[in-house]
Each structure stands twice: as structure tokens, then as C-alpha cells.
Motif scaffolding. Structure first.
Motif, PDB file in Angstrom:
ATOM      1  N   ARG A 172     -22.199   8.715  -0.018  1.00  0.00           N
ATOM      2  CA  ARG A 172     -21.213   7.982  -0.128  1.00  0.00           C
ATOM      3  C   ARG A 172     -22.103   7.154  -1.105  1.00  0.00           C
ATOM      4  O   ARG A 172     -20.928   5.713  -1.628  1.00  0.00           O
ATOM      5  N   GLY A 173     -22.889   7.317  -2.012  1.00  0.00           N
ATOM      6  CA  GLY A 173     -22.840   7.040  -3.276  1.00  0.00           C
ATOM      7  C   GLY A 173     -22.129   7.680  -4.704  1.00  0.00           C
ATOM      8  O   GLY A 173     -21.428   8.115  -4.435  1.00  0.00           O
ATOM      9  N   GLU A 174     -22.461   7.131  -5.435  1.00  0.00           N
ATOM     10  CA  GLU A 174     -22.112   8.042  -6.694  1.00  0.00           C
ATOM     11  C   GLU A 174     -23.165   9.235  -7.418  1.00  0.00           C
ATOM     12  O   GLU A 174     -23.657  10.336  -6.391  1.00  0.00           O
ATOM     13  N   GLY A 175     -22.356   9.827  -8.076  1.00  0.00           N
ATOM     14  CA  GLY A 175     -22.409  11.505  -8.164  1.00  0.00           C
ATOM     15  C   GLY A 175     -21.755  12.189  -8.480  1.00  0.00           C
ATOM     16  O   GLY A 175     -21.292  12.398  -7.668  1.00  0.00           O
ATOM     17  N   PRO A 176     -21.786  13.640  -8.468  1.00  0.00           N
ATOM     18  CA  PRO A 176     -20.543  14.652  -8.856  1.00  0.00           C
ATOM     19  C   PRO A 176     -20.632  15.326  -7.282  1.00  0.00           C
ATOM     20  O   PRO A 176     -20.888  16.561  -7.314  1.00  0.00           O
ATOM     21  N   LYS A 177     -20.068  14.149  -6.954  1.00  0.00           N
ATOM     22  CA  LYS A 177     -19.257  15.315  -5.393  1.00  0.00           C
ATOM     23  C   LYS A 177     -17.997  15.484  -5.358  1.00  0.00           C
ATOM     24  O   LYS A 177     -17.320  15.135  -5.903  1.00  0.00           O
ATOM     25  N   ASP A 178     -17.314  15.954  -4.488  1.00  0.00           N
ATOM     26  CA  ASP A 178     -15.792  16.244  -4.092  1.00  0.00           C
ATOM     27  C   ASP A 178     -15.123  15.087  -3.520  1.00  0.00           C
ATOM     28  O   ASP A 178     -16.088  13.618  -3.150  1.00  0.00           O
ATOM     29  N   GLU A 179     -13.757  15.592  -3.582  1.00  0.00           N
ATOM     30  CA  GLU A 179     -13.303  14.519  -2.981  1.00  0.00           C
ATOM     31  C   GLU A 179     -13.453  14.034  -0.895  1.00  0.00           C
ATOM     32  O   GLU A 179     -12.732  12.752  -1.181  1.00  0.00           O
ATOM     33  N   THR A 180     -14.226  14.653  -0.752  1.00  0.00           N
ATOM     34  CA  THR A 180     -14.481  14.793   0.558  1.00  0.00           C
ATOM     35  C   THR A 180     -16.143  13.903   0.389  1.00  0.00           C
ATOM     36  O   THR A 180     -15.982  13.479   1.461  1.00  0.00           O
ATOM     37  N   GLY A 181     -16.789  13.689  -0.528  1.00  0.00           N
ATOM     38  CA  GLY A 181     -17.775  13.303  -0.929  1.00  0.00           C
ATOM     39  C   GLY A 181     -19.265  14.043  -0.348  1.00  0.00           C
ATOM     40  O   GLY A 181     -20.289  14.092  -0.411  1.00  0.00           O
ATOM     41  N   THR A 182     -18.390  15.072  -0.641  1.00  0.00           N
ATOM     42  CA  THR A 182     -19.264  16.048  -0.536  1.00  0.00           C
ATOM     43  C   THR A 182     -19.673  17.055  -1.220  1.00  0.00           C
ATOM     44  O   THR A 182     -19.625  16.847  -2.306  1.00  0.00           O
ATOM     45  N   VAL A 183     -21.427  16.966  -1.293  1.00  0.00           N
ATOM     46  CA  VAL A 183     -22.071  17.516  -2.893  1.00  0.00           C
ATOM     47  C   VAL A 183     -22.447  19.147  -1.853  1.00  0.00           C
ATOM     48  O   VAL A 183     -23.182  18.908  -1.333  1.00  0.00           O
ATOM     49  N   ALA A 184     -22.556  20.191  -2.926  1.00  0.00           N
ATOM     50  CA  ALA A 184     -23.117  21.168  -2.379  1.00  0.00           C
ATOM     51  C   ALA A 184     -24.563  21.194  -3.076  1.00  0.00           C
ATOM     52  O   ALA A 184     -24.658  20.826  -4.217  1.00  0.00           O
ATOM     53  N   ALA A 185     -25.495  21.420  -1.976  1.00  0.00           N
ATOM     54  CA  ALA A 185     -26.617  21.583  -2.260  1.00  0.00           C
ATOM     55  C   ALA A 185     -27.261  22.644  -3.349  1.00  0.00           C
ATOM     56  O   ALA A 185     -26.551  24.282  -3.255  1.00  0.00           O
ATOM     57  N   ASP A 186     -28.491  22.320  -4.589  1.00  0.00           N
ATOM     58  CA  ASP A 186     -28.455  23.486  -5.072  1.00  0.00           C
ATOM     59  C   ASP A 186     -30.469  23.421  -4.906  1.00  0.00           C
ATOM     60  O   ASP A 186     -31.173  23.213  -6.379  1.00  0.00           O
ATOM     61  N   PRO A 187     -30.866  24.070  -3.473  1.00  0.00           N
ATOM     62  CA  PRO A 187     -32.975  24.051  -3.905  1.00  0.00           C
ATOM     63  C   PRO A 187     -33.175  24.874  -5.190  1.00  0.00           C
ATOM     64  O   PRO A 187     -33.802  24.890  -5.123  1.00  0.00           O
ATOM     65  N   ALA A 188     -32.412  25.673  -5.005  1.00  0.00           N
ATOM     66  CA  ALA A 188     -32.613  27.259  -5.805  1.00  0.00           C
ATOM     67  C   ALA A 188     -32.922  26.129  -7.248  1.00  0.00           C
ATOM     68  O   ALA A 188     -34.366  26.863  -8.263  1.00  0.00           O
ATOM     69  N   ALA A 189     -32.929  25.592  -7.972  1.00  0.00           N
ATOM     70  CA  ALA A 189     -32.982  24.600  -9.550  1.00  0.00           C
ATOM     71  C   ALA A 189     -34.337  24.099  -8.546  1.00  0.00           C
ATOM     72  O   ALA A 189     -34.976  24.104 -10.037  1.00  0.00           O
ATOM     73  N   TRP A 190     -34.694  23.795  -7.933  1.00  0.00           N
ATOM     74  CA  TRP A 190     -36.619  23.592  -7.725  1.00  0.00           C
ATOM     75  C   TRP A 190     -37.789  24.247  -7.450  1.00  0.00           C
ATOM     76  O   TRP A 190     -38.414  24.188  -7.935  1.00  0.00           O
ATOM     77  N   GLY A 191     -36.329  25.508  -7.913  1.00  0.00           N
ATOM     78  CA  GLY A 191     -37.934  27.215  -7.575  1.00  0.00           C
ATOM     79  C   GLY A 191     -38.435  26.974  -6.443  1.00  0.00           C
ATOM     80  O   GLY A 191     -38.307  26.160  -4.856  1.00  0.00           O
ATOM     81  N   ASP A 192     -40.089  27.588  -6.287  1.00  0.00           N
ATOM     82  CA  ASP A 192     -40.579  28.035  -4.856  1.00  0.00           C
ATOM     83  C   ASP A 192     -41.512  25.905  -5.451  1.00  0.00           C
ATOM     84  O   ASP A 192     -42.909  26.311  -5.740  1.00  0.00           O
ATOM     85  N   VAL A 193     -41.135  25.069  -4.652  1.00  0.00           N
ATOM     86  CA  VAL A 193     -41.554  24.127  -4.496  1.00  0.00           C
ATOM     87  C   VAL A 193     -42.779  23.913  -3.869  1.00  0.00           C
ATOM     88  O   VAL A 193     -42.948  25.144  -2.486  1.00  0.00           O
ATOM     89  N   ILE A 194     -43.811  22.882  -3.430  1.00  0.00           N
ATOM     90  CA  ILE A 194     -44.403  22.777  -2.979  1.00  0.00           C
ATOM     91  C   ILE A 194     -44.541  22.011  -1.958  1.00  0.00           C
ATOM     92  O   ILE A 194     -43.660  20.592  -1.865  1.00  0.00           O
ATOM     93  N   ILE A 195     -44.965  22.073  -0.610  1.00  0.00           N
ATOM     94  CA  ILE A 195     -44.677  22.071   1.328  1.00  0.00           C
ATOM     95  C   ILE A 195     -46.017  21.049   1.136  1.00  0.00           C
ATOM     96  O   ILE A 195     -45.746  20.249   2.285  1.00  0.00           O
ATOM     97  N   ALA A 196     -47.065  21.250   0.909  1.00  0.00           N
ATOM     98  CA  ALA A 196     -48.589  21.119   1.218  1.00  0.00           C
ATOM     99  C   ALA A 196     -49.595  21.620   0.923  1.00  0.00           C
ATOM    100  O   ALA A 196     -49.724  22.523  -0.686  1.00  0.00           O
ATOM    101  N   ARG A 197     -50.900  20.279   1.267  1.00  0.00           N
ATOM    102  CA  ARG A 197     -51.485  21.244   0.039  1.00  0.00           C
ATOM    103  C   ARG A 197     -52.756  21.378   1.052  1.00  0.00           C
ATOM    104  O   ARG A 197     -52.995  20.809   1.435  1.00  0.00           O
TER     105      ARG A 197
END
Ligand code: GLU
Length: 290
Positions: A172-197
Motif C-alpha cells: 500500500r506504500g511506495e515502491g515498484p508495484k503493479d497497478e493492483t499494488g502487487t509486488v513480486a517477491a525475490d527472496p533469491a536476491a538475498w542468497g542463503d540468509v541467516i535464520i538463527a545463530r
């Protein structure tokens, strides 16, 4: 329809500044205008940086701004067992693995790759983890775990994405969304993220999605700097079977030089402004809230 649920989720690792005031007041205003609820969450999993005096200051500063919130306040450090369960679930599905390298080791591994056009970086600009520990054999992994070496549990991003499929979110805010307000998620851009230590059974990404679900948050309004983190949040929600809130990433308050405000510069801290005589109404005006 149950009322919408908003939240403000500061980390007590410094004094709140004008940027926090904007986020907190915006959430409370949106909750009030929509007949919704407003919750406060203290994100205190970083034991080295979070301090009780900063948590006390959060309550004081928000109260001074004229805000109120539901109690008891959700403090992440009181919910570690739930985070641990979620890590176990991901682990049982073979979606996480321990990595034992220090930051310096990772930098060296990347330098050895000698990639002429630079190593890929995540949306925050940090180099992607090269995935080295994903390839460890079971015996070597067990030996390292038994040795007592520190480790981070990382998400096997390609396995996780394959399991979750295509994901998106409603913005509902700003950013690269389409006309329905949907943004395609791209989790792979983060690589193997840390989940816990090893010493903390969670991470920012994991606790934020679990807590939003457990607190029944339906509307996440937060700074634009967290826009692309939402990709990881959507992935974890999908893997853990959690509901997805709607997102509204808001503008950031900047200093006179155009820089994002940080907790280390106290010129814009709410206590400093209060000490020199600013009123809550002036704070609202300064950050562009009517
Ligand atoms: N605790 C985070 C911060 O202080 C905010 C997390 C969120 O709103 O999702 O920046």
C-alpha cells in the motif's frame, strides 16, 4: 471483519529519533482512522546492542508523543522457545544448514573466486554468502558442530524457493508495484540468509514473521529501507504456514544533508529535541504529519 492490527517494532539499541516518531505515529494514526488496534513490540534479540535503558526510553518517548499501546508489550527475548520450534521445523524439512565461517573467512572465500565484475550483493549491499558450508559432508559438519565452533544457521535459498514457488505481497506504500499494488517477491536476491545463530535461536527475519503472525498483525507499516526484506518475510511465511499481512513501506525521514537518520547521531533524538523545548505538536509538523 475483525479490526486491522498495526504495530511499531523498535529495537532498544539506541534512542528513538524523528524517523521512529514518524513510523510510530503513522501506525497509530492508521489504526485510529481504521478503527484498528495498535501494538508495540520490542525487538531485543541482539543481546550485545540492546540495553534496558533504551527500552525504558522507548516507553517514555512514545508516551511523551501522546501515544498509548496495548499491554503487555511483546518483547522478543521472552519468546525464544517459539523461534526455536520454527527453526526446528525448517531444519526437519532440510531447509537450513550450519555455516561456520567468520565474516573475514567469507570475505576471503569471495576474494579467492576472482570474479572480474564483482561478487553479487544482496539488496542491502552485503556480498552474498558463497554457500560453502552447504556442500560440507555430514561427517565434517558433525565434527564442526561437536568442536563447539560458533555457527550460523542459513536458509538453503534455492531449496526454500523451490518448495515455496512464486510469491508476492500487497503493497500500500511506495515502491515498484503493479497497478493492483502487487509486488513480486525475490527472496533469491538475498542468497542463503541467516535464520538463527548458535547463541540465539532466531534472527531479525525469522522473529519478525513469527511475531507478526502470533500478534495477529494484519498491516505492516514500516520504513522503505525494509522494502526488499519483505521478500524473505514472504518466503518464511510460506514455509512456516503463516498468514501474510499487507505491507505499507513509508518514506524515510532524512537529515539536512539528505542522509537516513541513525541512532548514533543524537541531534534528531526525541529526548534531545524534548530537552531543548520541542513540543509533540512540533515533532509532528517537522516530520510532515498533520
Ligand atoms: N526492529 C526493526 C527496526 O528497528 C523494525 C522491524 C520491522 O518493522 O519489521 O528497524
Amino acid at each position: 471483519m475483525p479490526p486491522p492490527v498495526f504495530r511499531f517494532a523498535p529495537s532498544p539499541n539506541g534512542y528513538l529519533h524523528l524517523g521512529h516518531a514518524f513510523s510510530a505515529l503513522l501506525n497509530a494514526d492508521l489504526a485510529r482512522e481504521s478503527g484498528g488496534r495498535f501494538l508495540l513490540r520490542i525487538e531485543d534479540i541482539d543481546a550485545t546492542r540492546c540495553k534496558p535503558e533504551f527500552e525504558t526510553a522507548i516507553y517514555e518517548d512514545l508516551a511523551w508523543l501522546g501515544m498509548s499501546w496495548e499491554t503487555p508489550v511483546w518483547r522478543q527475548s521472552e519468546h525464544l522457545a517459539g523461534y526455536r520450534d520454527a527453526v526446528e521445523k525448517l531444519s526437519a524439512e532440510g531447509l537450513v544448514y550450519p555455516s561456520f565461517e567468520s565474516r573475514l573467512d567469507i570475505a576471503k572465500l569471495i576474494a579467492e573466486q576472482n570474479i572480474p565484475h564483482g561478487w553479487p550483493r544482496d539488496p542491502d549491499g552485503a556480498p552474498l554468502y558463497p554457500g560453502t558450508a552447504r556442500a560440507l559432508g555430514p561427517e565434517e559438519r558433525e565434527r564442526l558442530l561437536q568442536s563447539g565452533a560458533p555457527y550460523a544457521l542459513r536458509l538453503d535459498m534455492s531449496a526454500a524457493c523451490a518448495q515455496a514457488g512464486d510469491l508476492s505481497w500487497t503493497e500500500r506504500g511506495e515502491g515498484p508495484k503493479d497497478e493492483t499494488g502487487t509486488v513480486a517477491a525475490d527472496p533469491a536476491a538475498w542468497g542463503d540468509v541467516i535464520i538463527a545463530r548458535k547463541e540465539m535461536p532466531t534472527s531479525y527475519h525469522l522473529s519478525v514473521v513469527l511475531d507478526d503472525a502470533l500478534q495477529g498483525v494484519t498491516e505492516v507499516a514500516r520504513g522503505q529501507d525494509l522494502f526488499w526484506s519483505t521478500s524473505v518475510h514472504r518466503l518464511l511465511q510460506e514455509l512456516l504456514g503463516l498468514p501474510q499481512p499487507t505491507y505499507r513501506h513509508h518514506r524515510l525521514i532524512r537529515d539536512a544533508a539528505g542522509q537516513k537518520l541513525s541512532k548514533s547521531t543524537d541531534a534528531t533524538s526525541l529526548r534531545e529535541l524534548r530537552a531543548v523545548g520541542a513540543s509533540p505538536a512540533e515533532i509532528r509538523r517537522r516530520i510532515g504529519l498533520a
